[in-house]
Design an enzyme around this catalytic site. Structure first.
Site, short mmCIF file in Angstrom:
data_model
loop_
_atom_site.label_atom_id
_atom_site.label_comp_id
_atom_site.label_asym_id
_atom_site.label_seq_id
_atom_site.Cartn_x
_atom_site.Cartn_y
_atom_site.Cartn_z
N GLU A 228 0.81 -1.22 0.00
CA GLU A 228 0.00 0.00 0.00
C GLU A 228 0.85 1.28 0.00
OE1 GLU A 228 -3.79 0.36 0.24
OE2 GLU A 228 -2.78 2.05 -0.68
N VAL B 205 2.56 3.35 -3.38
CA VAL B 205 1.90 4.24 -4.35
C VAL B 205 1.13 5.33 -3.61
CG1 VAL B 205 0.27 4.37 -6.27
CG2 VAL B 205 1.63 2.30 -5.95
N LYS C 242 4.88 3.85 -10.03
CA LYS C 242 3.61 3.79 -9.30
C LYS C 242 2.45 3.52 -10.27
CE LYS C 242 5.51 6.98 -5.88
NZ LYS C 242 5.73 8.39 -5.54
N1 HSE Z 1 9.97 11.02 -4.44
C1 HSE Z 1 8.64 10.62 -4.14
C2 HSE Z 1 7.72 11.83 -4.36
C3 HSE Z 1 8.54 10.13 -2.70
O1 HSE Z 1 8.20 12.95 -4.52
O2 HSE Z 1 6.50 11.65 -4.43
C4 HSE Z 1 7.26 9.42 -2.40
O3 HSE Z 1 7.10 8.26 -3.15
#
Ligand code: HSE
Ligand code: NAP
Length: 428
Positions: A131, A134, A207
């Site tokens: 979970e 993403v 994601k």
């Molecule tokens: N680098 C990712 C972002 C971190 O900025 O959303 C969270 O997955």
């Protein structure tokens, strides 16, 4: 009282310590909700002597995550180290081979190896849940796997990288160029160790590929995501888009069309007053569309200690409750290999190009678009002092193939200077 569910946590950084904090703060609440205590047996990180702002004295220490994964007194291996291969993969494989359940927040690992790991877990009678991988604290995996399980999912869209949304929002609000805001994001600690993962759209594409698998019953297909980052978005694009009632977002879209599974992660224009257009700073938003339910919009923190640990605990609590769901919503072996369809669904497009300011230049561009079957909806030429004229065009709905063809035509007209910018306009 039933036996406790015993965790081994590998990785005591932002997310790992967040999980420790929740388990320590909410022991009674978790027991009440699951009917059994959830405890931590052992932990692992690289530096045993680091002050991590949490009391770890009650837990055994392992230097080696693989050894932690194999401990007899660990029921669930919680992988929070990160990395698409190396110790994260080796220790998850070791946990599965030992028949242990696994919870991870590691989108990079799952995007590349999720299918094999899920098949391995199922063969071993273990569950593998993710979970937190993403959209941080947003329970989007649960929404797709459980809440919308009775729907044929028609489309998944989302802003799933908080860093990119921060950069684009800050550029617009402060009127600053990309390079300046990128440096600010670096100073604030927003960027991944390899910033290309963020600004190159790769993290968000990881994601999207995971969501697609659950949504469409397909094997995770990260390698077929059409990925474009935000590095070429200029403050001028942001201003021009705003001028026409749009904002620019790094938007993921996944849908199945007649040509197969379309997955793309790219800067897009969305209407300013749409839910995605109103999304500020580092916040994430996922839009899910199902044939029965219509459109669902989920919004919340996509990263950070509390939100991400909250999502990890959702998986841990499911396991404590005895809920044993397949990793991608159906048995991994039943997932099908998708045919890939490159952006077949037509949308309007925003085109920005610089023209030589001479008679007939606009007519040549209009003809180049027309020859590719691209029809102009709106067009603006801004006041200019030099020999070059900035021109914006919004097209009627057309495909990416037609736009690529049109741009190819434009570049051989002899009146277009530099590379045109083309961004899809998504209705949300
Ligand atoms: N680098 C990712 C972002 C971190 O900025 O959303 C969270 O997955
Ligand atoms: P982090 O702060 O960098 O922490 C990583 C932890 O893993 C550290 O404690 C580190 O040990 C440990 N570690 C790294 N390599 C190791 C090894 N070889 N052996 C043992 N321990 C090792 O990372 P994070 O931000 O918590 O992220 C963890 C995971 O969650 C990643 O997969 C990330 O993509 C994912 N995630 C993070 C967020 C977020 O907001 N941070 C959001 C969603 C998903 P030391 O502390 O000793 O160096």
């Amino acid at each position: 009282m039933p036996d406790p569910l015993r965790l081994g946590i590998a990785g005591l950084g932002t997310v790992g310590i967040g999980v420790v904090h929740i388990i320590q703060a909410h022991a009674g609440l978790i027991t009440a909700r699951t009917g059994r205590p959830v405890t931590i047996t052992a932990v692992c990180a690289r530096d045993r002597n680091k002050d991590r702002g949490a009391d770890l004295s009650g837990y055994a220490w392992e230097d080696d995550p693989v050894a932690l994964a194999r401990r007899d007194d660990v029921d669930v291996f919680v992988e929070l180290m990160g990395g698409s291969d190396g110790p994260a993969k080796a220790s998850i494989e070791a946990a599965i081979a030992s028949g242990k359940d696994v919870v991870t927040a590691n989108k990079a690992l799952l995007a590349l190896h999720g299918q094999n790991l899920a098949e391995g877990a199922e063969a071993a009678g273990a569950v593998l849940r993710f979970e937190a991988a993403v959209a941080g604290g947003i329970p989007v995996i649960k929404a797709l796997t459980e809440g919308l399980a009775g729907n044929a999912i028609t489309r998944v869209m989302g802003v799933m990288n908080g860093t990119c949304n921060y950069i684009l929002t800050r550029m617009e609000n402060a009127g600053l160029p990309y390079e300046t805001v990128f440096a600010e994001a670096d100073e604030l600690g927003y960027l991944e160790a390899d910033p290309t993962l963020d600004v190159g759209g790769i993290d968000a594409a990881h994601k999207l590929a995971l969501l697609s698998s659950i949504a469409f019953g397909t094997r995770v297909s990260f390698e077929t995501v059409d990925i474009r980052g935000i590095e070429r978005v200029t403050i001028d694009d942001i201003r021009h888009a705003a001028d026409m009632g749009y904002r620019i977002k790094l938007l993921g879209v996944a849908q199945v069309t007649g040509r197969g599974l379309e997955q793309r992660m790219a800067p897009c224009l969305v209407p300013v007053d749409s839910p995605l257009g109103q999304l500020p700073g580092a916040t994430n938003m996922v839009v899910l569309e199902g044939d029965a339910v219509g459109q669902i919009v989920l919004r919340g923190a996509g990263a950070g200690e509390g939100p991400t640990a909250s999502a990890v605990m959702s998986d841990v609590i499911d396991i404590a409750r005895g809920l044993r769901l397949p990793t991608f919503g159906q048995p991994a072996r039943s997932l099908v290999t998708p045919a890939t369809g490159r952006a077949a669904a037509p949308t309007p497009w925003y085109l920005r190009m610089t023209l030589m300011d001479k008679p007939g230049a606009l007519a040549k561009v209009a003809a180049a678009l027309g020859d590719a079957g691209v029809s102009i909806d709106r067009m603006r030429q801004y006041r200019h002092d030099e020999a070059f004229a900035p021109v914006l065009i919004v097209t009627h709905k057309t495909t990416q193939d037609a736009i690529d063809h049109a741009i190819g035509n434009c570049t051989v007209t002899g009146v277009v200077v530099g590379d045109p910018v083309a961004l899809a306009i998504e209705a949300v």
